[in-house]
Every structure is written in structure tokens, then in C-alpha cells.
Design a protein around this motif. Structure first.
Motif, PDB file in Angstrom:
ATOM      1  N   PRO A  14       0.840  -1.210   0.000  1.00  0.00           N
ATOM      2  CA  PRO A  14       0.000   0.000   0.000  1.00  0.00           C
ATOM      3  C   PRO A  14       0.870   1.252   0.000  1.00  0.00           C
ATOM      4  O   PRO A  14       1.865   1.331   0.704  1.00  0.00           O
ATOM      5  CB  PRO A  14      -0.791  -0.136   1.303  1.00  0.00           C
ATOM      6  CG  PRO A  14      -0.876  -1.609   1.521  1.00  0.00           C
ATOM      7  CD  PRO A  14       0.441  -2.160   1.052  1.00  0.00           C
ATOM      8  N   GLY A  15       0.457   2.220  -0.813  1.00  0.00           N
ATOM      9  CA  GLY A  15       1.235   3.441  -0.971  1.00  0.00           C
ATOM     10  C   GLY A  15       2.252   3.385  -2.086  1.00  0.00           C
ATOM     11  O   GLY A  15       2.841   4.414  -2.440  1.00  0.00           O
ATOM     12  N   SER A  63     -12.691   6.810  -8.054  1.00  0.00           N
ATOM     13  CA  SER A  63     -11.893   6.025  -7.111  1.00  0.00           C
ATOM     14  C   SER A  63     -10.386   6.147  -7.367  1.00  0.00           C
ATOM     15  O   SER A  63      -9.584   5.825  -6.483  1.00  0.00           O
ATOM     16  CB  SER A  63     -12.303   4.556  -7.161  1.00  0.00           C
ATOM     17  OG  SER A  63     -12.164   4.053  -8.474  1.00  0.00           O
ATOM     18  N   ARG A  67      -4.672   9.875  -8.355  1.00  0.00           N
ATOM     19  CA  ARG A  67      -3.646   8.860  -8.072  1.00  0.00           C
ATOM     20  C   ARG A  67      -3.132   8.190  -9.338  1.00  0.00           C
ATOM     21  O   ARG A  67      -1.978   7.796  -9.406  1.00  0.00           O
ATOM     22  CB  ARG A  67      -4.216   7.790  -7.134  1.00  0.00           C
ATOM     23  CG  ARG A  67      -4.695   8.314  -5.810  1.00  0.00           C
ATOM     24  CD  ARG A  67      -5.074   7.188  -4.860  1.00  0.00           C
ATOM     25  NE  ARG A  67      -6.200   6.402  -5.362  1.00  0.00           N
ATOM     26  CZ  ARG A  67      -6.129   5.080  -5.580  1.00  0.00           C
ATOM     27  NH1 ARG A  67      -5.007   4.419  -5.358  1.00  0.00           N
ATOM     28  NH2 ARG A  67      -7.201   4.436  -6.016  1.00  0.00           N
ATOM     29  N   SER A  85       0.189   5.805  -5.105  1.00  0.00           N
ATOM     30  CA  SER A  85      -0.577   5.737  -3.853  1.00  0.00           C
ATOM     31  C   SER A  85      -1.573   4.582  -3.881  1.00  0.00           C
ATOM     32  O   SER A  85      -2.748   4.742  -3.535  1.00  0.00           O
ATOM     33  CB  SER A  85      -1.306   7.057  -3.606  1.00  0.00           C
ATOM     34  OG  SER A  85      -0.399   8.134  -3.564  1.00  0.00           O
ATOM     35  N   LYS A  87      -3.807   1.370  -3.191  1.00  0.00           N
ATOM     36  CA  LYS A  87      -4.563   0.919  -2.028  1.00  0.00           C
ATOM     37  C   LYS A  87      -4.946  -0.544  -2.219  1.00  0.00           C
ATOM     38  O   LYS A  87      -5.047  -1.018  -3.354  1.00  0.00           O
ATOM     39  CB  LYS A  87      -5.834   1.751  -1.882  1.00  0.00           C
ATOM     40  CG  LYS A  87      -5.608   3.252  -1.801  1.00  0.00           C
ATOM     41  CD  LYS A  87      -6.935   3.999  -1.769  1.00  0.00           C
ATOM     42  CE  LYS A  87      -6.740   5.498  -1.707  1.00  0.00           C
ATOM     43  NZ  LYS A  87      -8.038   6.227  -1.682  1.00  0.00           N
ATOM     44  N   PRO A  88      -5.211  -1.254  -1.141  1.00  0.00           N
ATOM     45  CA  PRO A  88      -5.640  -2.653  -1.281  1.00  0.00           C
ATOM     46  C   PRO A  88      -6.864  -2.807  -2.186  1.00  0.00           C
ATOM     47  O   PRO A  88      -6.980  -3.812  -2.907  1.00  0.00           O
ATOM     48  CB  PRO A  88      -5.939  -3.060   0.160  1.00  0.00           C
ATOM     49  CG  PRO A  88      -5.026  -2.217   0.975  1.00  0.00           C
ATOM     50  CD  PRO A  88      -4.976  -0.894   0.267  1.00  0.00           C
ATOM     51  N   GLU A  89      -7.738  -1.822  -2.176  1.00  0.00           N
ATOM     52  CA  GLU A  89      -8.932  -1.920  -3.017  1.00  0.00           C
ATOM     53  C   GLU A  89      -8.635  -1.733  -4.508  1.00  0.00           C
ATOM     54  O   GLU A  89      -9.538  -1.886  -5.337  1.00  0.00           O
ATOM     55  CB  GLU A  89     -10.006  -0.920  -2.569  1.00  0.00           C
ATOM     56  CG  GLU A  89      -9.518   0.505  -2.399  1.00  0.00           C
ATOM     57  CD  GLU A  89      -9.155   0.832  -0.953  1.00  0.00           C
ATOM     58  OE1 GLU A  89      -8.506  -0.014  -0.281  1.00  0.00           O
ATOM     59  OE2 GLU A  89      -9.484   1.945  -0.510  1.00  0.00           O
ATOM     60  N   ASP A  90      -7.411  -1.402  -4.852  1.00  0.00           N
ATOM     61  CA  ASP A  90      -7.013  -1.352  -6.258  1.00  0.00           C
ATOM     62  C   ASP A  90      -6.644  -2.739  -6.800  1.00  0.00           C
ATOM     63  O   ASP A  90      -6.396  -2.892  -7.998  1.00  0.00           O
ATOM     64  CB  ASP A  90      -5.812  -0.415  -6.445  1.00  0.00           C
ATOM     65  CG  ASP A  90      -6.143   1.030  -6.145  1.00  0.00           C
ATOM     66  OD1 ASP A  90      -5.310   1.700  -5.498  1.00  0.00           O
ATOM     67  OD2 ASP A  90      -7.228   1.494  -6.548  1.00  0.00           O
ATOM     68  N   VAL A 126      -2.270  -5.315  -4.293  1.00  0.00           N
ATOM     69  CA  VAL A 126      -1.769  -4.340  -3.332  1.00  0.00           C
ATOM     70  C   VAL A 126      -1.983  -4.910  -1.940  1.00  0.00           C
ATOM     71  O   VAL A 126      -3.118  -5.051  -1.479  1.00  0.00           O
ATOM     72  CB  VAL A 126      -2.485  -2.989  -3.472  1.00  0.00           C
ATOM     73  CG1 VAL A 126      -1.857  -1.962  -2.532  1.00  0.00           C
ATOM     74  CG2 VAL A 126      -2.442  -2.509  -4.916  1.00  0.00           C
ATOM     75  N   SER A 127      -0.897  -5.253  -1.304  1.00  0.00           N
ATOM     76  CA  SER A 127      -0.991  -5.926  -0.015  1.00  0.00           C
ATOM     77  C   SER A 127       0.308  -5.755   0.753  1.00  0.00           C
ATOM     78  O   SER A 127       1.387  -5.693   0.158  1.00  0.00           O
ATOM     79  CB  SER A 127      -1.286  -7.413  -0.210  1.00  0.00           C
ATOM     80  OG  SER A 127      -1.272  -8.091   1.021  1.00  0.00           O
ATOM     81  N   SER A 128       0.180  -5.695   2.078  1.00  0.00           N
ATOM     82  CA  SER A 128       1.371  -5.630   2.919  1.00  0.00           C
ATOM     83  C   SER A 128       1.779  -7.023   3.387  1.00  0.00           C
ATOM     84  O   SER A 128       2.783  -7.184   4.069  1.00  0.00           O
ATOM     85  CB  SER A 128       1.118  -4.724   4.123  1.00  0.00           C
ATOM     86  OG  SER A 128      -0.031  -5.153   4.837  1.00  0.00           O
TER      87      SER A 128
END
Length: 128
Positions: A14-15, A63, A67, A85, A87-90, A126-128
């Protein structure tokens, strides 16, 4: 053989940022608008960003506004989607498509008007 090939997907925190490419072969992109769509598991395919054949007009889904940046290099027969930037929702499979350039980029992205050839898609996670 008319073909669109996406590349540049992958796993990012993320980011982070990714740049997707959409390369055309068998035809020239400069007469077509380019549309980027994405499809997450269990969801419908949605328009993310679109750009006219000249690059003079663009559309972004709310959405991703601010970005993501869509661009194209007609000399290289390639379009791009710069994603910042993230996000997980991407997280989704991202597709590019060529669309007839006779309507608005909003109609192309929201209603898929004139959308013809599709690429095979590239996974963005997109994940940590």
C-alpha cells in the motif's frame, strides 16, 4: 494478428506505485481511444481511465482520480497507466482495450461504447 498486451502488474505494498503498459501489434493505436478497465474477484469489470486517440482528453473514475495517470506514446504504439498511492482496493486484473474514437471518453469508460479489442489482463495486487 490484432493484439493488445498488458504488462507491468505485480505485487506492491500500500502506498506504492506501478506503471502498466499496453502494447499494440497488428494495428496502429493512433486511431483509437485507449481504455483501462479492472476486474476484482466477484465484481464487475469497471472503467478506470480512458484517453482519446490524440491524448487530448482523459477520464478517470472517482476512485482513482488524483492517483492514476493515463498516457500514450503513439510513436511506440503503446499506452500507459501510472498508478501511485496504491490501495488494497485497487487489487484487480487490469485490462486495456482499444475503442472507436467517435464518442466521449466518459462513454467509453463508463458504458464501454465502441470498445473492441481487449488485452489478456495483468494482475495487480496491493498488499502488505
Amino acid at each position: 494478428q490484432v493484439q493488445l498486451v498488458e504488462s507491468g502488474g505485480g505485487l506492491v505494498q500500500p502506498g506504492g506505485s506501478l506503471r502498466l503498459s499496453c502494447a499494440a501489434s497488428g494495428f496502429t493505436l493512433d486511431s483509437y481511444a485507449i481504455a483501462w478497465f479492472r476486474q476484482a474477484p466477484g465484481k464487475e469489470r469497471e472503467g478506470v481511465s480512458c484517453i482519446t486517440s490524440s491524448g487530448g482528453s482523459t477520464f478517470y473514475a472517482d476512485s482513482v482520480k488524483g492517483r492514476f495517470t493515463v498516457s500514450r506514446d503513439n510513436a511506440k504504439n503503446t499506452a500507459y497507466l501510472q498508478m501511485n498511492s496504491l490501495k488494497p482496493e485497487d487489487t484487480a486484473v487490469y485490462y486495456c482495450a482499444a475503442a472507436l474514437d467517435y464518442t466521449t471518453v466518459q462513454a467509453i469508460c463508463v458504458l464501454k461504447v465502441g470498445v473492441g479489442s481487449w488485452g489478456q489482463g495483468t494482475q495487480v495486487t496491493v498488499s502488505s
